[in-house]
Design an enzyme around this catalytic site. Structure first.
Site, PDB file in Angstrom:
ATOM      1  N   TRP A  84      51.936  89.623  49.794  1.00  0.00           N
ATOM      2  CA  TRP A  84      53.461  89.220  49.531  1.00  0.00           C
ATOM      3  C   TRP A  84      53.650  88.335  48.273  1.00  0.00           C
ATOM      4  CZ3 TRP A  84      56.395  84.901  49.091  1.00  0.00           C
ATOM      5  CH2 TRP A  84      57.907  84.867  48.995  1.00  0.00           C
ATOM      6  N   HIS A  85      52.613  87.296  48.321  1.00  0.00           N
ATOM      7  CA  HIS A  85      52.645  86.569  47.118  1.00  0.00           C
ATOM      8  C   HIS A  85      52.305  87.059  45.624  1.00  0.00           C
ATOM      9  CE1 HIS A  85      53.166  83.251  50.276  1.00  0.00           C
ATOM     10  NE2 HIS A  85      53.644  82.622  49.325  1.00  0.00           N
ATOM     11  N   GLY A  86      51.650  87.923  45.732  1.00  0.00           N
ATOM     12  CA  GLY A  86      51.337  88.718  44.481  1.00  0.00           C
ATOM     13  C   GLY A  86      50.140  89.862  44.503  1.00  0.00           C
TER      14      GLY A  86
END
Length: 458
Positions: free
Chosen positions: A311-313
């Protein structure tokens, strides 16, 4: 446009507040919606049409669940939302992973990631799931639903706001003088965190990066990574919560002094609370949580932390970051739980592993990451050198302030002053303090270069 920009502080926010409070209550959602769309347009131009389109699709999907097969509508809604997120955020990553696996030439499609897509996607998803579970009734007004999704304080970088938490306020809200003043103070604190601390720490470790690095330099840069990320993101959340109060919304807390946690488990109860609770309620518990035995629980945690990293990258360092926490949490749960109690050792253990995690988080190139970690261990570099001491002495004031602010100590002292013998004159002193702090931030903003919020890229 960002909250710490002069255009936002001197034009956008004063104009919105003036128009909003001069308008009848029945059209205030329309005012907020139009200004929020303009706010997004200033950063993303015509991607604002994509934002409106996603609002419309999910609004219709919520209504259709009442008339047709709710499970089919929910499935189609999830495919739509997560499909858009996958296309914009992960297409190039998975395409090149596949290409590298079979030795083909690298291909990069010209896909621009819309700002805040991870945040507004999760809000749309949570709304559809809550409607499906009959936790909330479908919103009948498109204006109201679009206001919920596009609400500018939390649109770009959260916190992730669930519809059920603001449902009543979307329909009817009022702002007292106390609530508005609380919002202004919270906004100024968040603004100060971003401009005076996070941006200054960014300059500190950039200075170190241009010098001859020693093991001590690498370690200090790792601490700076952690502090900058905390003050940048928690500062944004403070501003979002403060702005929400100014317009009558009580947004939930997103941070609770995570850097003084006594375990990694405790850290994730305090850090990015809206994301942790979202993944717990919409992924971990539906998968079975801890109700189906130890092996299934470990598998469920693996899924959750893989998704947390992804989700963060769309890069391997983020996936490794998620798996890093998965391993630590499993190790804590089954081996360290009885040993980790409140105390200096527990706090030091946690802080060290948090620093290591944000080194991993901040360096996307795995070769550079390897060099950095070797540097921290003193491999191929001196333990310290003259440049380290020179730049370290210069950075002591800002690092001292930053470390003092990671706990509730200043807040507790401030509350004591409110109740102490000076409480009669505290009101005027408080006005002077916040006004001076705001003017100092403005002066610093004018004099400094542009530094976007870190979480804008997620």
């Amino acid at each position: 446009m960002i909250f710490s920009s002069i255009s936002f502080l001197s034009l956008f926010l004063p104009l919105l507040l003036s128009v909003y409070y001069l308008s009848p209550k029945k059209i205030r959602n329309i005012i907020l919606l139009l200004f929020s769309l303009f706010f997004y347009y200033m950063g993303e131009k015509w991607y604002v049409l994509l934002l409106v389109f996603t609002c419309f699709v999910n609004y219709i999907a919520g209504l259709l669940m009442k008339k047709y097969n709710a499970k089919i509508v929910l499935t189609l809604g999830l495919i739509f939302n997560l499909g858009l997120l996958f296309y914009f955020k992960y297409t190039n990553f998975f395409l090149n992973t596949f290409i590298n696996l079979f030795g083909f030439s690298k291909v990069t499609l010209n896909i621009i990631l819309p700002l805040g897509i991870s945040f507004f996607t999760f809000q749309n998803v949570s709304y559809l799931i809550d409607v499906y579970k009959k936790g909330v009734e479908p919103q009948k007004s498109f204006i109201t639903y679009a206001t919920y999704i596009t609400l500018f304080p939390q649109l770009i970088a959260g916190p992730i706001v669930r519809y059920q938490d603001v449902e009543k306020e979307l329909s009817s809200r009022s702002v007292t003088f106390t609530l508005f003043s609380e919002g202004v103070k919270r906004f100024i604190i968040g603004l100060s965190k971003k401009v005076l601390i996070a941006d200054t720490i960014y300059q500190v470790y950039n200075t170190f990066l241009t010098s001859e690095l020693s093991a001590c330099s690498y370690l200090l840069i790792g601490i700076c990574f952690t502090l900058q990320l905390y003050y940048d993101f928690s500062g944004y959340s403070d501003m979002a919560i403060g702005l929400g109060k100014m317009f009558g919304f009580q947004l939930k807390e997103n941070f609770n002094y995570p850097l003084i946690a006594s375990s990694i488990t405790d850290f994730w109860r305090r850090w990015h609370i809206s994301l942790s609770s979202f993944l717990k309620d919409y992924v971990y518990i539906p998968l079975g949580g801890n109700r189906k035995g130890t092996k299934r629980q470990i598998f469920n945690l693996l899924i959750v932390w893989s998704l947390t990293g992804l989700w963060h990258g769309a890069d391997w360092n983020f996936i490794l970051w998620g798996l890093y926490f998965f391993i630590l949490l499993i190790f804590e749960k089954f081996f360290l739980k009885k040993y980790l109690k409140e105390g200096l050792i527990a706090h030091c253990y946690t802080f060290i592993f948090i620093i290591l995690s944000f080194i991993l988080f901040s360096i996307p190139d795995l070769k550079e990451l390897s060099i950095f970690l070797k540097g921290c261990l003193g491999i191929n570099v001196a333990f310290w050198n003259q440049e380290f001491f020179y730049y370290f002495l210069q950075s002591i004031p800002i690092l001292s302030i930053a470390l003092l602010g990671i706990g509730p100590w200043l807040k507790n002292y401030y509350q004591k002053l409110q109740k102490g013998k000076w409480k009669k004159g505290f009101y005027f002193g408080e006005i002077f303090f916040y006004l001076s702090l705001f003017l100092f931030v403005i002066a610093s903003t004018v004099a400094s270069s542009y530094h976007p919020f870190i979480y804008f890229r997620f």
